[in-house]
Design a protein around this motif. Structure first.
Motif, short mmCIF file in Angstrom:
data_model
loop_
_atom_site.label_atom_id
_atom_site.label_comp_id
_atom_site.label_asym_id
_atom_site.label_seq_id
_atom_site.Cartn_x
_atom_site.Cartn_y
_atom_site.Cartn_z
N LEU A 54 0.83 -1.22 0.00
CA LEU A 54 0.00 0.00 0.00
C LEU A 54 0.86 1.26 0.00
CD1 LEU A 54 -2.87 -1.11 2.38
CD2 LEU A 54 -2.86 -1.02 -0.12
N PHE A 55 2.02 1.19 0.63
CA PHE A 55 2.97 2.30 0.60
C PHE A 55 3.37 2.62 -0.84
CE2 PHE A 55 7.50 3.54 0.49
CZ PHE A 55 7.43 4.74 1.17
N GLY A 56 3.61 1.59 -1.62
CA GLY A 56 3.99 1.79 -3.02
C GLY A 56 2.87 2.40 -3.85
N ILE A 57 1.62 2.17 -3.46
CA ILE A 57 0.49 2.74 -4.18
C ILE A 57 0.23 4.18 -3.75
CG2 ILE A 57 -2.02 2.57 -4.51
CD1 ILE A 57 -1.65 -0.49 -4.37
N VAL A 58 0.35 4.45 -2.46
CA VAL A 58 0.02 5.77 -1.92
C VAL A 58 1.15 6.78 -2.13
CG1 VAL A 58 -0.48 6.99 0.24
CG2 VAL A 58 -1.59 4.82 -0.24
N LEU A 59 2.39 6.31 -2.13
CA LEU A 59 3.54 7.22 -2.23
C LEU A 59 3.50 8.14 -3.45
CD1 LEU A 59 6.24 8.11 -0.97
CD2 LEU A 59 7.33 6.40 -2.44
N PRO A 60 3.21 7.65 -4.67
CA PRO A 60 3.17 8.58 -5.80
C PRO A 60 2.15 9.71 -5.63
CG PRO A 60 3.27 6.34 -6.60
CD PRO A 60 3.07 6.26 -5.13
N ARG A 79 8.46 24.13 -11.91
CA ARG A 79 7.45 23.18 -11.48
C ARG A 79 7.69 21.81 -12.13
NH1 ARG A 79 2.62 25.99 -12.97
NH2 ARG A 79 3.78 27.72 -12.17
N VAL A 80 8.02 21.82 -13.41
CA VAL A 80 8.29 20.56 -14.12
C VAL A 80 9.50 19.86 -13.50
CG1 VAL A 80 8.99 19.56 -16.33
CG2 VAL A 80 7.21 21.30 -16.26
N LEU A 81 10.54 20.61 -13.19
CA LEU A 81 11.72 20.01 -12.57
C LEU A 81 11.41 19.46 -11.19
CD1 LEU A 81 14.53 22.50 -13.63
CD2 LEU A 81 14.15 20.17 -14.45
N LEU A 82 10.57 20.15 -10.44
CA LEU A 82 10.17 19.66 -9.12
C LEU A 82 9.34 18.37 -9.25
CD1 LEU A 82 10.42 20.36 -6.13
CD2 LEU A 82 8.30 21.63 -6.34
N LEU A 83 8.46 18.32 -10.23
CA LEU A 83 7.70 17.10 -10.49
C LEU A 83 8.62 15.94 -10.87
CD1 LEU A 83 4.65 18.47 -12.50
CD2 LEU A 83 4.57 17.39 -10.26
N ALA A 84 9.62 16.24 -11.69
CA ALA A 84 10.57 15.19 -12.10
C ALA A 84 11.41 14.71 -10.92
CB ALA A 84 11.47 15.71 -13.22
N ALA A 85 11.81 15.62 -10.05
CA ALA A 85 12.56 15.21 -8.86
C ALA A 85 11.70 14.34 -7.95
CB ALA A 85 13.06 16.44 -8.11
N GLY A 86 10.45 14.69 -7.81
CA GLY A 86 9.54 13.87 -7.02
C GLY A 86 9.36 12.50 -7.62
N LEU A 87 9.29 12.43 -8.94
CA LEU A 87 9.17 11.14 -9.62
C LEU A 87 10.41 10.29 -9.37
CD1 LEU A 87 7.37 9.46 -11.49
CD2 LEU A 87 8.61 10.46 -13.40
N ALA A 93 12.24 4.89 -4.12
CA ALA A 93 11.54 4.21 -3.02
C ALA A 93 10.95 2.89 -3.49
CB ALA A 93 10.45 5.12 -2.46
N GLN A 94 10.36 2.86 -4.67
CA GLN A 94 9.77 1.62 -5.17
C GLN A 94 10.84 0.58 -5.47
OE1 GLN A 94 7.19 2.82 -8.39
NE2 GLN A 94 5.49 3.21 -6.99
N LEU A 95 11.98 1.01 -6.01
CA LEU A 95 13.07 0.06 -6.24
C LEU A 95 13.63 -0.46 -4.93
CD1 LEU A 95 15.00 1.69 -9.21
CD2 LEU A 95 13.84 -0.51 -9.20
N ASP A 96 13.75 0.39 -3.93
CA ASP A 96 14.23 -0.06 -2.63
C ASP A 96 13.31 -1.11 -2.04
OD1 ASP A 96 16.54 1.38 -2.58
OD2 ASP A 96 15.79 2.97 -1.28
N VAL A 97 12.02 -0.87 -2.10
CA VAL A 97 11.08 -1.84 -1.56
C VAL A 97 11.19 -3.15 -2.33
CG1 VAL A 97 8.62 -2.39 -1.32
CG2 VAL A 97 9.47 -0.15 -0.62
N MET A 98 11.33 -3.06 -3.63
CA MET A 98 11.38 -4.26 -4.45
C MET A 98 12.65 -5.07 -4.20
SD MET A 98 10.77 -4.55 -8.54
CE MET A 98 12.24 -3.67 -9.02
N HIS A 99 13.78 -4.39 -3.94
CA HIS A 99 15.05 -5.11 -3.83
C HIS A 99 15.53 -5.31 -2.40
CE1 HIS A 99 15.74 -5.45 -8.07
NE2 HIS A 99 15.45 -4.17 -8.23
N VAL A 100 15.11 -4.47 -1.47
CA VAL A 100 15.61 -4.59 -0.10
C VAL A 100 14.71 -5.47 0.74
CG1 VAL A 100 16.13 -3.28 1.99
CG2 VAL A 100 16.82 -2.39 -0.22
#
Length: 108
Positions: A54-60, A79-87, A93-100
């Motif tokens: 659920l963390f992976g779904i809610v985080l984005p 704003r676009v750069l801030l959106l890209a940094a957030g992405l 975070a999703q890769l960490d959850v998947m691999h850690v």
């Protein structure tokens, strides 16, 4: 700022926002895939497994909201750069959850 630059920033912003939607879509796929794996093994999710999925779904959603909130006073490209940094934060975070987090940690 000229009109072309504003239109290009809007298009780039929409594309980046679409990638947020893709991140949510992928996490729903992970949730369904893990449920299928658990049912084949005869196992259910542990509370920690539910948290990570659920963390992976809610985080984005949370990161997108925070980026839009923080970027409301910035110019279009900021704003676009801030959106890209957030992405990038969401992807890490999703890769960490998947691999850690081991797959066995998802099941009870």
């Amino acid at each position: 700022m000229n009109r072309f630059s504003v239109i290009a920033a809007w298009i780039a912003g929409l594309l980046v926002t679409g990638l947020y939607a893709y991140a949510v879509f992928v996490q729903f796929g992970n949730l369904l895939g893990m449920q299928e794996l658990g049912s084949r093994l005869g196992l259910g999710f542990s509370p920690l497994g539910w948290f990570w999925l659920l963390f992976g779904i809610v985080l984005p959603f949370l990161v997108l909201f925070a980026a839009l909130l923080l970027g409301r006073r910035l110019r279009a490209w900021g704003r676009v750069l801030l959106l890209a940094a957030g992405l990038a934060v969401v992807a890490v975070a999703q890769l960490d959850v998947m691999h850690v987090v081991p797959q066995a940690g998802f099941f009870a």
